[in-house]
Design a protein around this motif. Structure first.
Motif, PDB file in Angstrom:
ATOM      1  N   PHE A  29       6.873  -3.329  -2.360  1.00 48.23           N
ATOM      2  CA  PHE A  29       5.648  -2.687  -2.839  1.00 48.23           C
ATOM      3  C   PHE A  29       5.974  -1.799  -4.043  1.00 48.23           C
ATOM      4  O   PHE A  29       7.018  -1.170  -4.086  1.00 48.23           O
ATOM      5  N   LYS A  30       5.018  -1.764  -5.008  1.00 47.01           N
ATOM      6  CA  LYS A  30       5.098  -0.709  -6.012  1.00 47.01           C
ATOM      7  C   LYS A  30       4.733   0.594  -5.323  1.00 47.01           C
ATOM      8  O   LYS A  30       4.110   0.575  -4.251  1.00 47.01           O
ATOM      9  N   LYS A  31       5.055   1.734  -5.945  1.00 48.70           N
ATOM     10  CA  LYS A  31       4.817   2.982  -5.205  1.00 48.70           C
ATOM     11  C   LYS A  31       3.317   3.172  -4.911  1.00 48.70           C
ATOM     12  O   LYS A  31       2.458   2.784  -5.704  1.00 48.70           O
ATOM     13  N   ASP A  32       3.055   3.710  -3.712  1.00 44.99           N
ATOM     14  CA  ASP A  32       1.689   3.933  -3.202  1.00 44.99           C
ATOM     15  C   ASP A  32       0.969   2.655  -2.747  1.00 44.99           C
ATOM     16  O   ASP A  32      -0.150   2.725  -2.282  1.00 44.99           O
ATOM     17  N   GLU A  33       1.620   1.519  -2.930  1.00 44.99           N
ATOM     18  CA  GLU A  33       0.944   0.288  -2.485  1.00 44.99           C
ATOM     19  C   GLU A  33       1.030   0.127  -0.974  1.00 44.99           C
ATOM     20  O   GLU A  33       2.051   0.463  -0.362  1.00 44.99           O
ATOM     21  N   SER A  34      -0.053  -0.394  -0.380  1.00 44.34           N
ATOM     22  CA  SER A  34       0.007  -0.821   1.022  1.00 44.34           C
ATOM     23  C   SER A  34      -1.084  -1.860   1.258  1.00 44.34           C
ATOM     24  O   SER A  34      -1.985  -2.026   0.433  1.00 44.34           O
ATOM     25  N   LYS A  39       1.804 -12.809  -1.485  1.00 43.53           N
ATOM     26  CA  LYS A  39       0.448 -13.351  -1.308  1.00 43.53           C
ATOM     27  C   LYS A  39      -0.512 -12.229  -0.895  1.00 43.53           C
ATOM     28  O   LYS A  39      -1.624 -12.105  -1.417  1.00 43.53           O
ATOM     29  N   ALA A  40      -0.073 -11.404   0.049  1.00 39.11           N
ATOM     30  CA  ALA A  40      -0.917 -10.300   0.533  1.00 39.11           C
ATOM     31  C   ALA A  40      -1.116  -9.247  -0.563  1.00 39.11           C
ATOM     32  O   ALA A  40      -2.206  -8.682  -0.702  1.00 39.11           O
ATOM     33  N   LEU A  41      -0.072  -9.020  -1.353  1.00 37.70           N
ATOM     34  CA  LEU A  41      -0.183  -8.046  -2.456  1.00 37.70           C
ATOM     35  C   LEU A  41      -1.174  -8.530  -3.511  1.00 37.70           C
ATOM     36  O   LEU A  41      -1.939  -7.743  -4.080  1.00 37.70           O
ATOM     37  N   LEU A  42      -1.172  -9.838  -3.748  1.00 34.73           N
ATOM     38  CA  LEU A  42      -2.121 -10.438  -4.683  1.00 34.73           C
ATOM     39  C   LEU A  42      -3.547 -10.135  -4.217  1.00 34.73           C
ATOM     40  O   LEU A  42      -4.413  -9.732  -5.005  1.00 34.73           O
ATOM     41  N   ALA A  43      -3.775 -10.321  -2.932  1.00 35.82           N
ATOM     42  CA  ALA A  43      -5.094 -10.044  -2.344  1.00 35.82           C
ATOM     43  C   ALA A  43      -5.427  -8.563  -2.498  1.00 35.82           C
ATOM     44  O   ALA A  43      -6.548  -8.195  -2.865  1.00 35.82           O
ATOM     45  N   SER A  44      -4.443  -7.724  -2.232  1.00 38.35           N
ATOM     46  CA  SER A  44      -4.630  -6.275  -2.299  1.00 38.35           C
ATOM     47  C   SER A  44      -4.984  -5.841  -3.726  1.00 38.35           C
ATOM     48  O   SER A  44      -5.938  -5.084  -3.946  1.00 38.35           O
ATOM     49  N   ARG A  45      -4.236  -6.367  -4.698  1.00 33.03           N
ATOM     50  CA  ARG A  45      -4.460  -5.989  -6.102  1.00 33.03           C
ATOM     51  C   ARG A  45      -5.813  -6.496  -6.586  1.00 33.03           C
ATOM     52  O   ARG A  45      -6.524  -5.786  -7.306  1.00 33.03           O
ATOM     53  N   ALA A  46      -6.185  -7.699  -6.180  1.00 29.59           N
ATOM     54  CA  ALA A  46      -7.493  -8.254  -6.556  1.00 29.59           C
ATOM     55  C   ALA A  46      -8.607  -7.389  -5.967  1.00 29.59           C
ATOM     56  O   ALA A  46      -9.616  -7.105  -6.611  1.00 29.59           O
ATOM     57  N   ARG A  47      -8.392  -6.960  -4.742  1.00 30.36           N
ATOM     58  CA  ARG A  47      -9.381  -6.123  -4.066  1.00 30.36           C
ATOM     59  C   ARG A  47      -9.548  -4.795  -4.815  1.00 30.36           C
ATOM     60  O   ARG A  47     -10.673  -4.350  -5.076  1.00 30.36           O
ATOM     61  N   LEU A  48      -8.436  -4.194  -5.200  1.00 27.00           N
ATOM     62  CA  LEU A  48      -8.500  -2.899  -5.896  1.00 27.00           C
ATOM     63  C   LEU A  48      -9.101  -3.051  -7.297  1.00 27.00           C
ATOM     64  O   LEU A  48      -9.879  -2.198  -7.744  1.00 27.00           O
ATOM     65  N   ALA A  49      -8.765  -4.170  -7.971  1.00 25.05           N
ATOM     66  CA  ALA A  49      -9.316  -4.415  -9.311  1.00 25.05           C
ATOM     67  C   ALA A  49     -10.831  -4.591  -9.241  1.00 25.05           C
ATOM     68  O   ALA A  49     -11.569  -4.057 -10.070  1.00 25.05           O
ATOM     69  N   ALA A  50     -11.285  -5.309  -8.227  1.00 28.30           N
ATOM     70  CA  ALA A  50     -12.731  -5.539  -8.056  1.00 28.30           C
ATOM     71  C   ALA A  50     -13.452  -4.233  -7.792  1.00 28.30           C
ATOM     72  O   ALA A  50     -14.541  -3.976  -8.314  1.00 28.30           O
ATOM     73  N   LYS A  51     -12.800  -3.386  -7.010  1.00 30.25           N
ATOM     74  CA  LYS A  51     -13.372  -2.080  -6.672  1.00 30.25           C
ATOM     75  C   LYS A  51     -13.514  -1.219  -7.936  1.00 30.25           C
ATOM     76  O   LYS A  51     -14.540  -0.593  -8.173  1.00 30.25           O
TER      77      LYS A  51
END
Ligand code: 0RA
Length: 391
Positions: free
Chosen positions: A306-311, A376-388
């Motif tokens: 994870f990059k820092k603060d990522e979960s 794969k999960a990080l991709l989903a997480s980043r897409a989710r945050l970008a959309a937000k």
């Protein structure tokens, strides 16, 4: 009470039980439409599956005969034929003519049948124009016939036999199933295939003999739900070769989990209790989801993925996931709109414990796959945050 009086009173109880079923069939099998008709088959097949899960049978044959007669055979021990003390009738006759007689004779048996309705073979008997049982047991072949649940002849001995097992043949009562008396081969075939996936090692053969060009299918999956997940992912691009698998038993609950990621975005998590799909999920699914999220977060952090603060949040960990959760529970509790949500709270921690161990081990032993899954999960997480952020 003398024997005769005892026999008479239990006889009256039997008839009252059958009358209740015939009066309100829907209460016992859900409906008298196509679903109820097919439900008759599952009630009978479930008993043979129980015999197989107890370790005594490994083959179940289902035949649709001409005139929509159903025949279900197994190579188990054969239904017991000895006299039952309460009814003074053979055990098989008691089981097939008494409501909820199943299970009373064999307390230590582990029963998996009995999902939503789970009413037993006597209900099928009551709702059949005729119903015949053939038992091979202790070197003897036995036979008995019933009509609309009423015994037509004493349990007969028909000679010597080498094999053991039970064959039940019945014709659904056209007076009960008046709008629909035709079985749909596809409905039966698909559910039989699913049962084969869910119960590894049992051979199921389903045959349609209603037409000259009748069809037959044999299903046996030694890999069980692992093969189920492979089958569900077969037209997908998978992210790791081997299906992740965990199994274990605790508090009398057997848990099996199989999972594999593909590169799509949809989640396909299917929870089952006692071979029944729980559309509304429940405690097994909850235990699965919370553990998957926890373990992937821990692994990602510990391995600096994870990059820092990522979960990851739960949804991130299930994008592209195909999973089967199968629990076998001796006394499950259900809730929800359609009683298809597993409510038994102990299942949450049993699933959590078994998945934790299995998944941690898999990630440890397969760092390449682990990295791909986390990414794969990080991709989903980043897409989710970008959309937000875009909103
Ligand atoms: C042993 C004991 C009991 C049943 C069976 C074997 C048995 C039942 C079926 C039904 C279809 N195939 C079968 N093979 C064996 C009695 C347990 C009880 O009361 O349910």
């Amino acid at each position: 009470m003398d024997q005769h009086q005892n026999y008479d009173s239990s006889n009256i109880q039997i008839l009252e039980g059958l009358e209740a079923v015939k009066k309100r069939p829907g209460m016992y099998i859900g409906s008298t439409g196509p679903r109820g008709l097919h439900h008759l088959v599952w009630e009978i097949v479930d008993n043979s599956v129980d015999e197989a899960l107890a370790g005594y049978a490994d083959r179940i044959d289902i035949v649709i005969q001409e005139d929509n007669i159903i025949e279900v055979s197994d190579n188990g021990r054969g239904i017991p034929v000895d006299n039952h003390p309460k009814t003074n009738l053979p055990a098989v006759e008691t089981i097939l003519t008494t409501l909820h007689a199943g299970g009373k004779f064999d307390n230590n048996s582990y029963k998996v049948s009995g999902g939503l309705h789970g009413v037993g073979a006597s209900v099928v008997n009551a709702l059949s124009e005729w119903f015949e049982v053939e038992i091979h047991r202790d070197g003897i072949e036995y036979y008995q016939r019933y009509e609309r649940g009423v015994t037509q002849c004493e349990l007969q001995e028909r000679g010597a036999t080498e094999k053991t097992g039970t064959r039940i043949t019945f014709k659904a009562d056209p007076l009960v199933f008046s709008e629909c008396n035709e079985y749909d081969f596809e409905i039966l075939r698909l559910r039989i295939q699913q049962m084969a996936f869910l119960n590894k090692g049992i051979t199921f053969v389903i045959t349609d003999k209603r037409s000259v060009d009748g069809q037959s299918q044999t299903y046996r999956y030694d890999g069980g739900i692992r093969e189920y997940v492979e089958y569900l992912n077969k037209n997908k691009d998978i992210l790791h070769e081997d299906v992740i698998y965990a199994e274990g038993e605790s508090e009398d609950i057997i848990v099996e989990i199989a999972m594999q990621y593909n590169n799509a975005f949809t989640q396909n998590v299917f929870p089952f209790t006692n071979n029944i799909h729980n559309l509304e999920g429940g405690t097994h699914e909850e235990g699965f989801k919370m553990t998957l999220t926890r373990i992937l977060n821990t692994y990602g952090k510990n391995n600096n993925l994870f990059k820092k603060d990522e979960s990851l949040v739960g949804d991130d960990t299930r994008e592209g996931l195909t999973a089967i959760i199968s629990v076998k529970h001796p006394d499950p509790q259900f809730e929800g709109q359609t009683k298809s949500k597993l409510g038994s709270t102990e299942v949450r921690r049993v699933v959590a414990q078994i998945l934790s161990e299995g998944l941690e081990r898999y990630l440890m032993e397969n760092p390449q796959s682990a990295k791909i899954i986390i990414e794969k999960a990080l991709l989903a997480s980043r897409a989710r945050l970008a959309a937000k952020k875009a909103r």
